[in-house]
Scaffold this motif. Structure first.
Motif, mmCIF file in Angstrom:
data_model
loop_
_atom_site.group_PDB
_atom_site.id
_atom_site.type_symbol
_atom_site.label_atom_id
_atom_site.label_comp_id
_atom_site.label_asym_id
_atom_site.label_seq_id
_atom_site.Cartn_x
_atom_site.Cartn_y
_atom_site.Cartn_z
ATOM 1 N N MET A 141 45.774 31.390 30.158
ATOM 2 C CA MET A 141 46.153 32.596 30.895
ATOM 3 C C MET A 141 46.075 32.319 32.394
ATOM 4 S SD MET A 141 44.568 36.462 30.595
ATOM 5 C CE MET A 141 45.242 36.734 28.961
ATOM 6 N N ALA A 142 47.101 32.764 33.132
ATOM 7 C CA ALA A 142 47.171 32.497 34.574
ATOM 8 C C ALA A 142 46.028 33.176 35.315
ATOM 9 C CB ALA A 142 48.507 32.985 35.126
ATOM 10 N N VAL A 143 45.478 32.465 36.284
ATOM 11 C CA VAL A 143 44.476 33.042 37.182
ATOM 12 C C VAL A 143 44.830 32.586 38.591
ATOM 13 C CG1 VAL A 143 42.065 33.175 37.830
ATOM 14 C CG2 VAL A 143 42.669 33.072 35.416
ATOM 15 N N LYS B 213 40.325 46.321 47.448
ATOM 16 C CA LYS B 213 40.171 46.820 46.078
ATOM 17 C C LYS B 213 40.921 45.933 45.097
ATOM 18 C CE LYS B 213 40.108 51.205 43.562
ATOM 19 N NZ LYS B 213 40.267 52.685 43.691
ATOM 20 N N ILE B 214 42.117 45.472 45.487
ATOM 21 C CA ILE B 214 42.848 44.540 44.625
ATOM 22 C C ILE B 214 42.048 43.258 44.438
ATOM 23 C CG2 ILE B 214 44.952 43.166 44.363
ATOM 24 C CD1 ILE B 214 46.392 45.305 46.070
ATOM 25 N N HIS B 215 41.464 42.742 45.528
ATOM 26 C CA HIS B 215 40.624 41.544 45.420
ATOM 27 C C HIS B 215 39.473 41.772 44.436
ATOM 28 C CE1 HIS B 215 42.225 38.663 48.295
ATOM 29 N NE2 HIS B 215 42.353 39.604 49.219
ATOM 30 N N ARG B 216 38.876 42.936 44.477
ATOM 31 C CA ARG B 216 37.756 43.216 43.556
ATOM 32 C C ARG B 216 38.227 43.249 42.111
ATOM 33 N NH1 ARG B 216 36.310 46.833 47.755
ATOM 34 N NH2 ARG B 216 37.048 48.663 46.592
ATOM 35 N N TYR B 217 39.364 43.859 41.872
ATOM 36 C CA TYR B 217 39.903 43.876 40.505
ATOM 37 C C TYR B 217 40.214 42.456 40.041
ATOM 38 C CZ TYR B 217 40.515 48.947 39.901
ATOM 39 O OH TYR B 217 40.302 50.288 39.728
ATOM 40 N N GLN B 218 40.758 41.626 40.926
ATOM 41 C CA GLN B 218 41.049 40.250 40.557
ATOM 42 C C GLN B 218 39.768 39.477 40.245
ATOM 43 O OE1 GLN B 218 43.443 38.718 43.825
ATOM 44 N NE2 GLN B 218 45.343 39.325 42.821
ATOM 45 N N ALA B 219 38.742 39.693 41.061
ATOM 46 C CA ALA B 219 37.476 38.987 40.856
ATOM 47 C C ALA B 219 36.845 39.368 39.521
ATOM 48 C CB ALA B 219 36.517 39.294 42.010
ATOM 49 N N ARG B 220 36.874 40.656 39.191
ATOM 50 C CA ARG B 220 36.311 41.103 37.908
ATOM 51 C C ARG B 220 37.060 40.485 36.735
ATOM 52 N NH1 ARG B 220 36.385 47.429 39.584
ATOM 53 N NH2 ARG B 220 34.812 47.343 41.243
ATOM 54 N N ALA B 221 38.398 40.476 36.833
ATOM 55 C CA ALA B 221 39.185 39.902 35.743
ATOM 56 C C ALA B 221 38.946 38.405 35.615
ATOM 57 C CB ALA B 221 40.664 40.195 35.984
ATOM 58 N N THR B 222 38.860 37.714 36.744
ATOM 59 C CA THR B 222 38.586 36.276 36.722
ATOM 60 C C THR B 222 37.230 35.989 36.113
ATOM 61 O OG1 THR B 222 39.981 35.952 38.674
ATOM 62 C CG2 THR B 222 38.398 34.205 38.140
ATOM 63 N N GLU B 223 36.261 36.800 36.472
ATOM 64 C CA GLU B 223 34.897 36.635 35.907
ATOM 65 C C GLU B 223 34.914 36.880 34.409
ATOM 66 O OE1 GLU B 223 30.398 38.568 36.426
ATOM 67 O OE2 GLU B 223 32.013 39.095 37.847
ATOM 68 N N ALA B 224 35.673 37.874 33.973
ATOM 69 C CA ALA B 224 35.751 38.168 32.530
ATOM 70 C C ALA B 224 36.366 37.007 31.769
ATOM 71 C CB ALA B 224 36.542 39.434 32.314
ATOM 72 N N VAL B 225 37.387 36.380 32.369
ATOM 73 C CA VAL B 225 38.027 35.222 31.723
ATOM 74 C C VAL B 225 37.033 34.072 31.623
ATOM 75 C CG1 VAL B 225 39.781 33.433 32.021
ATOM 76 C CG2 VAL B 225 40.375 35.835 32.404
ATOM 77 N N ALA B 226 36.267 33.863 32.695
ATOM 78 C CA ALA B 226 35.272 32.777 32.692
ATOM 79 C C ALA B 226 34.217 32.991 31.627
ATOM 80 C CB ALA B 226 34.621 32.681 34.063
ATOM 81 N N LYS B 227 33.800 34.236 31.448
ATOM 82 C CA LYS B 227 32.779 34.530 30.422
ATOM 83 C C LYS B 227 33.325 34.292 29.019
ATOM 84 C CE LYS B 227 30.014 37.887 33.022
ATOM 85 N NZ LYS B 227 29.591 39.312 33.134
ATOM 86 N N ARG B 228 34.593 34.655 28.817
ATOM 87 C CA ARG B 228 35.175 34.452 27.490
ATOM 88 C C ARG B 228 35.349 32.969 27.185
ATOM 89 N NH1 ARG B 228 38.545 38.933 28.934
ATOM 90 N NH2 ARG B 228 40.266 37.527 29.453
ATOM 91 N N SER B 229 35.535 32.181 28.241
ATOM 92 C CA SER B 229 35.755 30.742 28.059
ATOM 93 C C SER B 229 34.460 29.955 27.927
ATOM 94 C CB SER B 229 36.562 30.183 29.237
ATOM 95 O OG SER B 229 37.805 30.848 29.345
ATOM 96 N N ALA B 230 33.359 30.586 28.332
ATOM 97 C CA ALA B 230 32.051 29.889 28.346
ATOM 98 C C ALA B 230 31.569 29.616 26.923
ATOM 99 C CB ALA B 230 31.036 30.723 29.099
#
Length: 279
Positions: free
Chosen positions: A1-3, A262-279
């Motif tokens: 998935m693109a990040v 606010k867009i940056h914050r939404y991006q950061a949360r989504a990126t963090e969620a992807v990292a957690k799922r990949s861990a």
């Protein structure tokens, strides 16, 4: 998935003096309509050149009229190519609509959602790409009346980008606007968009005319349902570069930065969620 965490802003002439002095670090790229910039000389032309030398610039056109029954304006497309070459710009997006027939209508009209239109538009996309020697990216548009469609909007957008083999500028606000005006589920439409074809995103404000009528104005703050849809988009399709559109009622930069942050914050949360799922 693109990040790809990157946030942009539509550049307006009244911003040039300020941004030639300093661009806030939260703004990672700018977007301009080539029609409004490629013939500029003098002070504005010099200022744009400075911005384009120092910052990434995307083009988002207004008058290509990719679905028009009239022949493509080849001279216009060649002028866009020269503008892109001169300023080393690689991204050129346009609306999946038309704005000319026997004359220019200065508005974005919906293309009938038909198989014939799919083939017609796809062929014209390839014609443009042959001239600009770059990809042409198409944006899903807001529309207010159905014009003899035989397919759904969802099926039409997918069919065009697949046959043209082109990328998609996914406008989150347009999905929400159309979902209210045409009474469909915005999330289901969002889920039906082709992840692999998304190049970048738009988000904007709109005007609520009535409970069942929203006008896509780009003249107001982004509202809560559209923010929620952006968050859902990142979860479904991954984080993509996202542009804040604001075409009028433009506030001071510090106010625009509140939405950009606010867009940056939404991006950061989504990126963090992807990292957690990949861990």
């Amino acid at each position: 998935m693109a990040v790809e965490s990157k946030v942009g802003l539509g550049l307006r002439r009244e911003m040039l003096d300020e941004f030639c002095e300093q661009v806030p670090e939260q703004i990672n790229f700018f977007e301009v309509a080539p029609e409004n910039w490629m013939t500029l000389g003098g002070k504005f032309g010099r200022q744009f050149s400075q911005i384009a030398e120092q910052h990434e610039v995307f083009l988002h056109g207004l008058s290509l009229s990719i679905g028009s029954p009239e022949a493509l304006d080849i001279d216009f497309v060649k002028n866009v190519k020269r503008f892109m070459d001169r300023h080393h710009i690689d991204i050129y997006s346009e609306h999946l609509s038309y704005c000319s027939g026997t004359g220019h209508m200065y508005d974005l009209m919906p293309i009938p959602f038909t198989e014939e239109a799919v083939h017609y538009v796809a062929a014209r996309v390839k014609q443009v790409e042959d001239i600009i020697e770059r990809p042409l990216i198409l944006e899903n548009v807001s529309f207010y009346a159905d014009s003899g469609s035989k397919m759904s909007e969802l099926d039409f957008v997918n069919a065009v980008v697949n046959e043209a083999d082109c990328k998609l500028l996914l406008d989150v606000n347009n999905i929400y606007v159309n979902s209210i005006n045409h009474q469909y589920d915005a999330n289901e439409f969002l889920k039906g968009m082709p992840t692999e074809r998304i190049e970048y995103l738009h988000i904007a404000g709109h005007y609520k005319e009535a409970e069942d009528l929203i006008v896509d104005t780009h003249g107001a703050d982004v509202n809560d349902p559209v923010w929620k849809l952006l968050a859902d988009c990142y979860q479904i399709h991954g984080v993509h570069p996202t542009l804040l559109e604001r075409d009028f009622n433009i506030p001071e930069t510090e106010v625009l930065l509140e939405e950009i942050d606010k867009i940056h914050r939404y991006q950061a949360r989504a990126t963090e969620a992807v990292a957690k799922r990949s861990a």
